[in-house]
Design a protein around this motif. Structure first.
Motif, short mmCIF file in Angstrom:
data_model
loop_
_atom_site.label_atom_id
_atom_site.label_comp_id
_atom_site.label_asym_id
_atom_site.label_seq_id
_atom_site.Cartn_x
_atom_site.Cartn_y
_atom_site.Cartn_z
N LYS A 1 -12.27 1.43 -6.52
CA LYS A 1 -11.01 1.77 -6.95
C LYS A 1 -10.06 1.62 -5.74
N SER B 1 -5.12 -6.34 -10.00
CA SER B 1 -6.17 -5.81 -10.01
C SER B 1 -6.27 -4.17 -10.26
N CYS C 1 -5.21 -1.96 -8.08
CA CYS C 1 -5.88 -1.34 -6.85
C CYS C 1 -5.30 0.21 -6.84
N GLN D 1 0.80 -1.22 -0.04
CA GLN D 1 -0.05 -0.02 0.11
C GLN D 1 0.83 1.18 0.01
N CYS E 1 -2.51 -6.89 -6.16
CA CYS E 1 -3.18 -5.38 -6.14
C CYS E 1 -2.60 -4.87 -7.50
N TRP F 1 -10.23 -1.25 -3.53
CA TRP F 1 -10.54 -2.66 -3.07
C TRP F 1 -9.28 -3.55 -3.12
N VAL F 2 -8.96 -3.99 -2.23
CA VAL F 2 -7.97 -5.15 -2.24
C VAL F 2 -8.29 -6.48 -2.21
#
Length: 234
Positions: free
Chosen positions: A101, A72, A74, A36, A69, A103-104
């Motif tokens: 947008k 996807s 993320c 993140q 991530c 969402w993990v």
């Protein structure tokens, strides 16, 4: 008595950890690294809060989740994080679009499962998390339905039947902040000012002030008419 706290360093997980402390548990706080953007500040906040709570702090790296991530796309990984106005925070259609947008993939399912394994290993019977009513309106893994089904799994998946606890599940953000301040006064601790809610990586513990998480934080203090000492860029 031992308990695990899934602690991102945000308001929700911080107050949930305070409740676990009030309940008399010997705490181990876990912060997950899944690539993140806000990781450095989440770790700073979580370490500081854990120290104040006299809790052990662990960082668990989830490289495979970081890769998911990327696949996807993320926003928490790519940095493409949407903004939202205060007026739209309770607009479910708008909030659902911003949720997608950031969402993990299966984040809470994965994190709580790993937490269950650690809890069983150290003979802790409970995992405290920040699941709450406000975020449950858009995030399906923040709902009581999710938590109830997860606890059904741990009845069979752990020998000591580890239980996931969500003490904030009936609270919205301002109620969470209010509860946090009440517990700080009761326990003689000060942790909320060290919490970090922002989706972005900014200078040390500075919030952007425009992402959805920041907007919900700002609104909570505004509703309560409590001075917000959070440092916002905007």
């Amino acid at each position: 008595m031992k308990a695990i706290c899934v602690l991102s360093g945000g308001l929700d997980s911080t107050v949930a950890s305070l409740i676990a402390k009030e309940n008399g548990y010997d705490l181990t706080c876990i912060t997950f690294n899944y690539g993140q953007q806000a990781l450095k500040n989440e770790i700073r906040a979580s370490k500081k809060i854990s120290k104040i709570l006299n809790a052990e702090h662990k960082i668990i790296d989830l490289n495979f989740l970081s890769e998911m991530c990327e696949i996807s796309e993320c926003g928490l990984k790519t940095g493409d994080i949407p903004t939202i106005s205060e007026e739209n925070l309770d607009n479910k259609d708008v909030a659902e679009q911003t949720m997608k947008k950031v969402w993990v993939p299966a984040r809470n399912l994965i994190m709580f499962s790993i937490s269950s394994g650690l809890a069983e290993a150290i003979d802790a019977g409970h995992i405290y998390c920040g699941i709450n009513e406000e975020e449950a309106s858009t995030f399906p893994d923040n709902t009581m339905e999710f938590m109830d089904r997860f606890n059904k799994c741990t009845e069979y998946g752990t020998l000591n039947k580890v239980k996931l606890e969500a003490p904030l599940y009936k609270m919205n953000k301002d109620e969470i902040v209010k509860k946090g301040f009440e517990l700080e006064q009761k326990l003689g601790l000060e942790v909320l000012k060290y919490s970090y809610s922002c989706y972005h990586e900014n200078p040390e513990l500075t919030h952007c002030g425009t992402c959805e998480s920041c907007m919900r934080r700002k609104r909570a203090f505004k509703v309560l008419k409590i001075k917000d000492v959070t440092n916002y860029l905007k």
